[in-house]
Write a protein that holds these residues in place. Sequence first.
Motif, mmCIF file in Angstrom:
data_model
loop_
_atom_site.group_PDB
_atom_site.id
_atom_site.type_symbol
_atom_site.label_atom_id
_atom_site.label_comp_id
_atom_site.label_asym_id
_atom_site.label_seq_id
_atom_site.Cartn_x
_atom_site.Cartn_y
_atom_site.Cartn_z
ATOM 1 N N ASP A 161 0.773 -1.163 -0.160
ATOM 2 C CA ASP A 161 -0.047 -0.277 0.037
ATOM 3 C C ASP A 161 0.790 1.309 -0.222
ATOM 4 N N LEU A 162 1.894 1.210 0.451
ATOM 5 C CA LEU A 162 2.909 2.309 0.518
ATOM 6 C C LEU A 162 3.657 2.306 -0.894
ATOM 7 N N GLY A 163 3.678 1.382 -1.847
ATOM 8 C CA GLY A 163 4.226 1.542 -3.135
ATOM 9 C C GLY A 163 5.228 0.432 -3.287
ATOM 10 N N PHE A 164 5.727 -0.226 -2.457
ATOM 11 C CA PHE A 164 6.574 -1.478 -2.774
ATOM 12 C C PHE A 164 5.848 -2.659 -3.761
ATOM 13 N N ARG A 165 6.960 -2.965 -4.659
ATOM 14 C CA ARG A 165 6.424 -3.596 -5.626
ATOM 15 C C ARG A 165 7.428 -4.889 -5.736
ATOM 16 N N ARG A 166 8.461 -4.885 -5.000
ATOM 17 C CA ARG A 166 9.535 -5.744 -5.201
ATOM 18 C C ARG A 166 9.904 -6.380 -3.653
ATOM 19 N N VAL A 167 9.939 -7.720 -3.614
ATOM 20 C CA VAL A 167 10.468 -8.217 -2.357
ATOM 21 C C VAL A 167 11.383 -9.298 -2.447
ATOM 22 N N SER A 168 12.487 -9.522 -1.894
ATOM 23 C CA SER A 168 13.380 -10.837 -1.750
ATOM 24 C C SER A 168 13.401 -11.506 -0.557
ATOM 25 N N PHE A 169 13.232 -12.836 -0.683
ATOM 26 C CA PHE A 169 13.392 -13.653 0.463
ATOM 27 C C PHE A 169 14.404 -14.568 0.648
ATOM 28 N N GLY A 170 15.166 -14.388 1.881
ATOM 29 C CA GLY A 170 16.329 -15.326 1.948
ATOM 30 C C GLY A 170 15.885 -16.598 2.147
ATOM 31 N N VAL A 171 16.339 -17.459 1.207
ATOM 32 C CA VAL A 171 16.166 -18.927 1.286
ATOM 33 C C VAL A 171 17.394 -19.747 1.878
ATOM 34 N N GLN A 172 18.334 -19.396 1.057
ATOM 35 C CA GLN A 172 19.870 -20.037 1.216
ATOM 36 C C GLN A 172 19.884 -21.601 0.987
ATOM 37 N N ASP A 173 19.094 -22.492 1.482
ATOM 38 C CA ASP A 173 19.048 -23.872 1.196
ATOM 39 C C ASP A 173 18.042 -24.498 1.756
ATOM 40 N N TYR A 174 17.255 -25.464 1.402
ATOM 41 C CA TYR A 174 16.189 -26.277 1.947
ATOM 42 C C TYR A 174 16.642 -27.419 2.673
ATOM 43 N N ASN A 175 17.562 -27.792 2.714
ATOM 44 C CA ASN A 175 18.178 -29.043 3.562
ATOM 45 C C ASN A 175 18.089 -28.738 5.003
ATOM 46 N N GLU A 176 17.639 -29.668 5.631
ATOM 47 C CA GLU A 176 17.387 -29.377 6.987
ATOM 48 C C GLU A 176 19.150 -29.435 7.644
ATOM 49 N N THR A 177 19.895 -30.272 7.408
ATOM 50 C CA THR A 177 21.260 -30.287 8.164
ATOM 51 C C THR A 177 21.900 -29.015 7.767
ATOM 52 N N VAL A 178 21.867 -28.582 6.346
ATOM 53 C CA VAL A 178 22.520 -27.068 6.260
ATOM 54 C C VAL A 178 21.745 -26.135 7.154
ATOM 55 N N GLN A 179 20.591 -26.070 6.969
ATOM 56 C CA GLN A 179 19.567 -25.083 7.862
ATOM 57 C C GLN A 179 20.208 -25.029 9.257
ATOM 58 N N HIS A 180 20.380 -26.033 9.898
ATOM 59 C CA HIS A 180 20.850 -26.196 11.292
ATOM 60 C C HIS A 180 22.258 -25.652 11.489
ATOM 61 N N ALA A 181 23.188 -26.023 10.388
ATOM 62 C CA ALA A 181 24.172 -25.657 10.411
ATOM 63 C C ALA A 181 24.570 -24.139 10.224
ATOM 64 N N ILE A 182 23.686 -23.543 9.700
ATOM 65 C CA ILE A 182 23.694 -22.012 9.395
ATOM 66 C C ILE A 182 22.655 -21.228 10.403
ATOM 67 N N HIS A 183 21.865 -22.137 10.998
ATOM 68 C CA HIS A 183 21.000 -21.486 11.989
ATOM 69 C C HIS A 183 20.015 -20.808 11.257
ATOM 70 N N ARG A 184 19.392 -21.250 10.168
ATOM 71 C CA ARG A 184 18.460 -20.527 9.400
ATOM 72 C C ARG A 184 17.558 -21.597 9.061
ATOM 73 N N ILE A 185 16.225 -21.851 10.016
ATOM 74 C CA ILE A 185 15.543 -23.085 9.637
ATOM 75 C C ILE A 185 14.164 -22.366 9.195
ATOM 76 N N GLN A 186 13.633 -22.741 7.849
ATOM 77 C CA GLN A 186 12.502 -22.436 7.611
ATOM 78 C C GLN A 186 12.214 -23.538 6.611
ATOM 79 N N THR A 187 10.707 -23.765 6.182
ATOM 80 C CA THR A 187 10.235 -24.761 5.642
ATOM 81 C C THR A 187 10.216 -24.494 4.037
ATOM 82 N N PHE A 188 9.995 -25.307 3.292
ATOM 83 C CA PHE A 188 9.698 -24.986 2.004
ATOM 84 C C PHE A 188 7.737 -24.359 1.783
ATOM 85 N N GLU A 189 7.176 -25.063 2.547
ATOM 86 C CA GLU A 189 5.807 -24.503 2.687
ATOM 87 C C GLU A 189 5.951 -22.977 3.089
ATOM 88 N N GLN A 190 6.764 -22.521 3.913
ATOM 89 C CA GLN A 190 6.766 -21.418 4.454
ATOM 90 C C GLN A 190 7.081 -20.207 3.245
#
Length: 454
Positions: A161-190
Amino acid sequence: MCYTLVNKYNVPGPRYTSYPTVPYWNADDFSLKDWKSSVLKAFSDSDLEAGISLYIHLPFCESLCTFCGCHKRITKKHDVERPYIHAILREWDLYLKLLPQKPLIKALHIGGGTPTFFSPKNLHYLITGILKRAMVADEHEFSFEGHPNNTTKEHLQTLFDLGFRRVSFGVQDYNETVQHAIHRIQTFEQVAYVTKTAREMGYTSVGHDLIFGLPRQTLEHVQETIEKTKQLKPDRIAFYSYAHVPWRKGNGQRGFGDADVPKGQEKLEQYTAGKKALIAAGYHDIGMDHFALLQDTLYKAFETNQLHRNFMGYTEVRTKLMIGLGASAISDSWYAFAQNVKGVEEYMHLLNNNIFPVYRGHILNEEDLVIRKHILNLMCTFKTSWSDEEDWFEALPNVLSRFEEMEHDDLVKIDSNALEVTDKGKPFIRNICMAFDLLLNRKQPETKLFSMTV
């Protein structure tokens, strides 16, 4: 990409979001007075329609991602939001008092940290506070970085509503082993939810950030992540090489050892397989680390030679003046760079006393400006020329002599007044820029400064 070439060229080097790079700034000859003068010069050099760019740094995160090298503050206390916003608005007010007339905002990017750490209400308060004292260009680009786990529909709607039309999401990697190593846990569904929600709302460019070479990451992990990414088909993708810089203070990379980080052939295979899969899926290789679909504005900018690179990364909007607001934010007037103090408390204290929070910078001399132009050309178009007299510089013959091996390895093509990077040379673009980097070549760093180039 040949493994032999990786062995040959994989050395520490800058990522060239600026030239001179920050470690080579001449802080001794920098002053706040000179910085203000450069801001006024950049503003007056541009016609009003050219506008300015704003970068807003929101440093807060609820948890530490151990791959991250950004300036951030880890806290779960959200009462920090309003006082920090008040400081940003005070800094903006200092710049508005400096400028001779109301500025036209052409681009605005919110980075971090985690911008969506802030509540939608407080983000609305921040952006309206910025915009109410400026004009907004008809063809503007407003963008922000979102964490898939805490970006809500309300966040997306408020900023849309304020005029933003571009967004970037930090995904990095979907594998749980890697996500735990980098302390960035998020699911594909999210990630799928926020991507789909942004699209349905009307965002015209949704980007995903992916990283290869992460701790405990394998070729199979990269391939699986890209297969899932293809299902969501983001408009643009940043496919970065992990920058392993454990010697830098406060980045959390000491939680794993060098042996956990892919190197050499293993990392090369990750990059090659990832790039091949993205191109097969319809993405086009743009600049360094970036891929975009045909309809994305980043691709269109690349095709028309309008692509630009600054401390916000690659952008299709080029303005002479980019003002950075917030702790550690870097500003760019083309003629000079200035960085704010990094500590949140110090930043807020200075602004509470109406003092510009700039603590270091660099005033570019004539040589800097010419080299900056060549490096920017290479990073954005993979070619540069010195056919115009203003683009020639005294050290050019010496610079060109550094390309003897690269020319032999078919990484570059050189004629009497131009240099072009070959497809084979694109993965080595940082090395190619390093040959033009006069300051780096005159004085090699005595301590570890940069991540590896490949």
